[in-house]
Design a protein around this motif. Structure first.
Motif, PDB file in Angstrom:
ATOM      1  N   LEU A 191       0.797  -1.227  -0.115  1.00 17.65           N
ATOM      2  CA  LEU A 191      -0.033   0.206  -0.260  1.00 17.65           C
ATOM      3  C   LEU A 191       0.975   1.546   0.113  1.00 17.65           C
ATOM      4  N   TYR A 192       1.733   1.216   0.827  1.00 18.82           N
ATOM      5  CA  TYR A 192       2.780   2.252   0.945  1.00 18.82           C
ATOM      6  C   TYR A 192       3.588   2.674  -0.511  1.00 18.82           C
ATOM      7  N   SER A 193       4.192   1.639  -0.931  1.00 20.16           N
ATOM      8  CA  SER A 193       4.760   1.790  -2.311  1.00 20.16           C
ATOM      9  C   SER A 193       3.828   2.244  -3.290  1.00 20.16           C
ATOM     10  N   LEU A 194       2.650   1.763  -3.424  1.00 18.80           N
ATOM     11  CA  LEU A 194       1.922   2.081  -4.360  1.00 18.80           C
ATOM     12  C   LEU A 194       1.338   3.582  -4.218  1.00 18.80           C
ATOM     13  N   PHE A 195       0.809   3.864  -3.108  1.00 21.21           N
ATOM     14  CA  PHE A 195       0.754   5.379  -2.762  1.00 21.21           C
ATOM     15  C   PHE A 195       1.747   6.403  -3.106  1.00 21.21           C
ATOM     16  N   LYS A 196       3.097   6.057  -2.743  1.00 19.53           N
ATOM     17  CA  LYS A 196       4.220   6.627  -3.087  1.00 19.53           C
ATOM     18  C   LYS A 196       4.206   7.040  -4.379  1.00 19.53           C
ATOM     19  N   GLN A 197       4.172   5.933  -5.363  1.00 19.15           N
ATOM     20  CA  GLN A 197       4.470   5.857  -6.716  1.00 19.15           C
ATOM     21  C   GLN A 197       3.380   6.682  -7.355  1.00 19.15           C
ATOM     22  N   ALA A 198       1.920   6.529  -6.927  1.00 20.28           N
ATOM     23  CA  ALA A 198       1.072   7.495  -7.526  1.00 20.28           C
ATOM     24  C   ALA A 198       1.058   8.803  -7.150  1.00 20.28           C
ATOM     25  N   TYR A 257      -3.534   0.237  -6.436  1.00 11.42           N
ATOM     26  CA  TYR A 257      -3.944   0.679  -4.905  1.00 11.42           C
ATOM     27  C   TYR A 257      -5.649   0.574  -4.914  1.00 11.42           C
ATOM     28  N   VAL A 258      -6.297   1.233  -5.756  1.00 14.30           N
ATOM     29  CA  VAL A 258      -7.585   1.039  -5.441  1.00 14.30           C
ATOM     30  C   VAL A 258      -8.181  -0.362  -5.488  1.00 14.30           C
ATOM     31  N   ALA A 259      -7.498  -1.317  -6.466  1.00 12.73           N
ATOM     32  CA  ALA A 259      -7.758  -2.757  -6.430  1.00 12.73           C
ATOM     33  C   ALA A 259      -7.440  -3.609  -5.235  1.00 12.73           C
ATOM     34  N   LEU A 260      -6.235  -2.962  -4.765  1.00 12.21           N
ATOM     35  CA  LEU A 260      -5.787  -3.648  -3.330  1.00 12.21           C
ATOM     36  C   LEU A 260      -6.874  -3.429  -2.369  1.00 12.21           C
TER      37      LEU A 260
END
Length: 85
Positions: free
Chosen positions: A29-36, A76-79
């Motif tokens: 979650l953290y890594s996807l948030f930061k990438q997004a 992120y949304v899917a997760l």
């Protein structure tokens, strides 16, 4: 609904999940948030070799390298939806 709005909703929903996710999922979650929100990771990572949490976060974000902000938002949304059940 627009992807940005879906992402913002998922971020809010991630704070009210029925149960706390595993550390592995939290890093995802953290890594996807930061990438997004910020794009590819920059810098060398934490200078303190004993800061294991910061190192894990940096490494997780680094694994998202090259992923578009839109793809990161979608994942992120899917997760979050999957975690909600």
């Amino acid at each position: 609904m627009e992807l940005t709005q879906q992402f913002e909703n998922a971020v809010a929903e991630s704070k009210t999940l029925p149960e706390k996710p595993s550390n592995e999922i939290l890093l995802q979650l953290y890594s996807l948030f930061k990438q997004a929100t910020e794009g590819d990771v920059t810098g060398e990572g934490p200078s303190n070799p004993f800061d294991f949490v910061a190192k894990a976060k940096h490494n997780a974000w680094e694994e998202q390298q090259g992923k578009s902000k839109e793809d990161a938002m979608t994942e992120y949304v899917a997760l979050v939806q999957r975690l909600k059940g």
